[in-house]
Design a protein around this motif. Structure first.
Motif, PDB file in Angstrom:
ATOM      1  N   GLY A  87     -23.477  -7.251 -14.565  1.00  0.00           N
ATOM      2  CA  GLY A  87     -23.064  -7.939 -13.361  1.00  0.00           C
ATOM      3  C   GLY A  87     -23.000  -6.988 -12.173  1.00  0.00           C
ATOM      4  O   GLY A  87     -22.937  -5.764 -12.331  1.00  0.00           O
ATOM      5  N   PRO A  88     -22.993  -7.515 -10.971  1.00  0.00           N
ATOM      6  CA  PRO A  88     -23.020  -6.660  -9.780  1.00  0.00           C
ATOM      7  C   PRO A  88     -21.641  -6.202  -9.310  1.00  0.00           C
ATOM      8  O   PRO A  88     -20.648  -6.897  -9.487  1.00  0.00           O
ATOM      9  CB  PRO A  88     -23.646  -7.576  -8.721  1.00  0.00           C
ATOM     10  N   MET A  89     -21.611  -5.025  -8.710  1.00  0.00           N
ATOM     11  CA  MET A  89     -20.478  -4.572  -7.905  1.00  0.00           C
ATOM     12  C   MET A  89     -21.008  -4.525  -6.476  1.00  0.00           C
ATOM     13  O   MET A  89     -22.025  -3.884  -6.212  1.00  0.00           O
ATOM     14  CB  MET A  89     -19.991  -3.195  -8.355  1.00  0.00           C
ATOM     15  N   PHE A  90     -20.343  -5.195  -5.548  1.00  0.00           N
ATOM     16  CA  PHE A  90     -20.923  -5.378  -4.227  1.00  0.00           C
ATOM     17  C   PHE A  90     -19.853  -5.296  -3.143  1.00  0.00           C
ATOM     18  O   PHE A  90     -18.649  -5.308  -3.418  1.00  0.00           O
ATOM     19  CB  PHE A  90     -21.685  -6.706  -4.155  1.00  0.00           C
ATOM     20  N   ARG A  91     -20.294  -5.196  -1.896  1.00  0.00           N
ATOM     21  CA  ARG A  91     -19.391  -5.138  -0.741  1.00  0.00           C
ATOM     22  C   ARG A  91     -20.131  -5.667   0.479  1.00  0.00           C
ATOM     23  O   ARG A  91     -21.316  -6.013   0.392  1.00  0.00           O
ATOM     24  CB  ARG A  91     -18.905  -3.706  -0.499  1.00  0.00           C
ATOM     25  N   ARG A  92     -19.461  -5.726   1.596  1.00  0.00           N
ATOM     26  CA  ARG A  92     -20.097  -6.167   2.834  1.00  0.00           C
ATOM     27  C   ARG A  92     -20.830  -5.004   3.486  1.00  0.00           C
ATOM     28  O   ARG A  92     -20.355  -3.867   3.477  1.00  0.00           O
ATOM     29  CB  ARG A  92     -19.049  -6.710   3.801  1.00  0.00           C
ATOM     30  N   VAL A 143     -24.050  -2.480  -4.777  1.00  0.00           N
ATOM     31  CA  VAL A 143     -24.032  -1.018  -4.869  1.00  0.00           C
ATOM     32  C   VAL A 143     -23.930  -0.540  -6.314  1.00  0.00           C
ATOM     33  O   VAL A 143     -24.164   0.636  -6.598  1.00  0.00           O
ATOM     34  CB  VAL A 143     -22.893  -0.406  -4.034  1.00  0.00           C
ATOM     35  N   GLY A 144     -23.582  -1.431  -7.227  1.00  0.00           N
ATOM     36  CA  GLY A 144     -23.426  -1.013  -8.615  1.00  0.00           C
ATOM     37  C   GLY A 144     -23.766  -2.104  -9.602  1.00  0.00           C
ATOM     38  O   GLY A 144     -23.857  -3.284  -9.249  1.00  0.00           O
ATOM     39  N   ALA A 180      -8.599   5.264 -16.168  1.00  0.00           N
ATOM     40  CA  ALA A 180      -9.842   4.901 -16.852  1.00  0.00           C
ATOM     41  C   ALA A 180     -10.619   3.893 -16.015  1.00  0.00           C
ATOM     42  O   ALA A 180     -10.667   2.701 -16.338  1.00  0.00           O
ATOM     43  CB  ALA A 180      -9.545   4.330 -18.242  1.00  0.00           C
ATOM     44  N   PRO A 181     -11.236   4.346 -14.921  1.00  0.00           N
ATOM     45  CA  PRO A 181     -11.955   3.420 -14.038  1.00  0.00           C
ATOM     46  C   PRO A 181     -13.218   2.856 -14.685  1.00  0.00           C
ATOM     47  O   PRO A 181     -13.698   3.371 -15.704  1.00  0.00           O
ATOM     48  CB  PRO A 181     -12.306   4.304 -12.835  1.00  0.00           C
ATOM     49  N   GLY A 182     -13.730   1.813 -14.083  1.00  0.00           N
ATOM     50  CA  GLY A 182     -15.016   1.283 -14.510  1.00  0.00           C
ATOM     51  C   GLY A 182     -16.139   2.162 -13.999  1.00  0.00           C
ATOM     52  O   GLY A 182     -16.038   2.774 -12.930  1.00  0.00           O
ATOM     53  N   VAL A 183     -17.212   2.244 -14.772  1.00  0.00           N
ATOM     54  CA  VAL A 183     -18.382   3.024 -14.368  1.00  0.00           C
ATOM     55  C   VAL A 183     -19.548   2.066 -14.156  1.00  0.00           C
ATOM     56  O   VAL A 183     -19.812   1.193 -14.990  1.00  0.00           O
ATOM     57  CB  VAL A 183     -18.746   4.079 -15.421  1.00  0.00           C
ATOM     58  N   TYR A 184     -20.241   2.264 -13.046  1.00  0.00           N
ATOM     59  CA  TYR A 184     -21.297   1.364 -12.606  1.00  0.00           C
ATOM     60  C   TYR A 184     -22.569   2.159 -12.329  1.00  0.00           C
ATOM     61  O   TYR A 184     -22.514   3.287 -11.834  1.00  0.00           O
ATOM     62  CB  TYR A 184     -20.861   0.636 -11.330  1.00  0.00           C
ATOM     63  N   THR A 185     -23.708   1.592 -12.659  1.00  0.00           N
ATOM     64  CA  THR A 185     -24.976   2.194 -12.283  1.00  0.00           C
ATOM     65  C   THR A 185     -25.066   2.262 -10.761  1.00  0.00           C
ATOM     66  O   THR A 185     -24.797   1.272 -10.076  1.00  0.00           O
ATOM     67  CB  THR A 185     -26.148   1.359 -12.820  1.00  0.00           C
ATOM     68  N   GLU A 186     -25.417   3.427 -10.225  1.00  0.00           N
ATOM     69  CA  GLU A 186     -25.524   3.620  -8.780  1.00  0.00           C
ATOM     70  C   GLU A 186     -26.865   3.060  -8.311  1.00  0.00           C
ATOM     71  O   GLU A 186     -27.907   3.704  -8.428  1.00  0.00           O
ATOM     72  CB  GLU A 186     -25.391   5.107  -8.441  1.00  0.00           C
ATOM     73  N   VAL A 187     -26.832   1.844  -7.790  1.00  0.00           N
ATOM     74  CA  VAL A 187     -28.049   1.096  -7.489  1.00  0.00           C
ATOM     75  C   VAL A 187     -28.959   1.816  -6.495  1.00  0.00           C
ATOM     76  O   VAL A 187     -30.189   1.813  -6.654  1.00  0.00           O
ATOM     77  CB  VAL A 187     -27.681  -0.313  -6.978  1.00  0.00           C
TER      78      VAL A 187
END
Length: 260
Positions: A211-216, A225-226, A239-246
């Motif tokens: 799923g996406p991590m996004f912002r304005r 963005v992720g 223990a933060p979430g880790v996201y692929t750096e788009v």
């Protein structure tokens, strides 16, 4: 493959048990973590029209109306694949009003993916879905601040699928801070980005993978963005979430999509 031994990939197994899909909790206006209970607020119907639910137990976003951007660990190897069903157009998975379901025809997994980094993939659909798409970041300009995450996911670590699409905000965590946490020394700067609260309580979880991590962006439009990738448990402190750096893979994603 070192991190697979300690990190929890955020996909859900499909079987007799219910699918586990992430759920999220809103943040306070003071940018402090809320009570450490993984929960969420419902997204309104049509609020995030680019969101896609994948039948293998992952999420995704419409990169084009016929291509879904998701995580590499959600799919098999590159090639013809008609086994995946993409569901879009609904916040309530049980609703039939406006729901669109389309089968896959082809999967493209990031070249060189081996479980560490490069966690992105594309799924081509048999026909277009007439819904808005989510543009992706092509520079690191938006790799900071507060991000939005959304999914149909687990209300607790190891929990079961949620009926309704949930949403939350999570703050950026620097690579240095993220790597200082136990289990995160294998974070790959430039390929992965962290987000979450020191106190925990808000996070993506099993089934939110892809799923996406996004912002304005500067024009107040949503920009991705992720991609949900991994984490140590769900919503735990430190223990933060880790996201692929788009943005790192934007040109490769565009090139691959143009060839599908």
């Amino acid at each position: 493959m070192k991190r697979l031994l300690t990190a929890l990939k955020r996909c859900a197994a499909v079987g007799a048990a219910a699918l586990a899909i992430a759920s999220l909790q809103p943040v306070s206006a003071a940018n402090a973590a809320p009570a450490p209970v993984v929960g969420g607020t419902r997204a309104a119907q049509g609020e995030f029209p680019f969101m896609v639910r994948l039948s293998m137990g992952c999420g995704g976003a419409l990169y084009t109306q016929q291509i879904v951007l998701t995580a590499a660990h959600c799919v098999g190897s590159t090639g013809r694949n008609t086994s995946i069903t993409a569901t879009a157009g609904v916040a309530d998975l049980q609703s039939t009003s406006g729901r669109v379901q389309v089968r896959s025809t082809y999967v493209y997994r990031a070249p060189g993916y081996n479980g560490d980094g490069k966690d992105w993939a594309l799924i081509k659909l048999a026909s277009p879905i007439n819904l808005p798409t989510l543009k992706i970041a092509t520079t690191t300009q938006y790799n900071t601040g507060t991000f939005t995450v959304a999914g149909w996911g687990a209300a607790t670590e190891g929990g079961s699928q949620q009926r309704y699409l949930l949403k939350a905000n999570v703050p950026f965590v620097s690579d240095a801070t993220c790597r200082s946490y136990s289990g995160y020394s294998g974070l790959i700067p430039g390929e992965e980005i962290c987000a979450g609260y020191t106190a925990g309580g808000v996070d993506t979880c099993q089934g939110d993978s892809g799923g996406p991590m996004f912002r304005r962006d500067s024009a107040n439009a949503w920009i991705q963005v992720g991609i949900v990738s991994w984490g140590i448990g769900c919503a735990r402190p430190n223990a933060p979430g880790v996201y692929t750096e788009v943005s790192t893979f934007a040109s490769a994603i565009a090139s691959a999509a143009s060839s599908l």
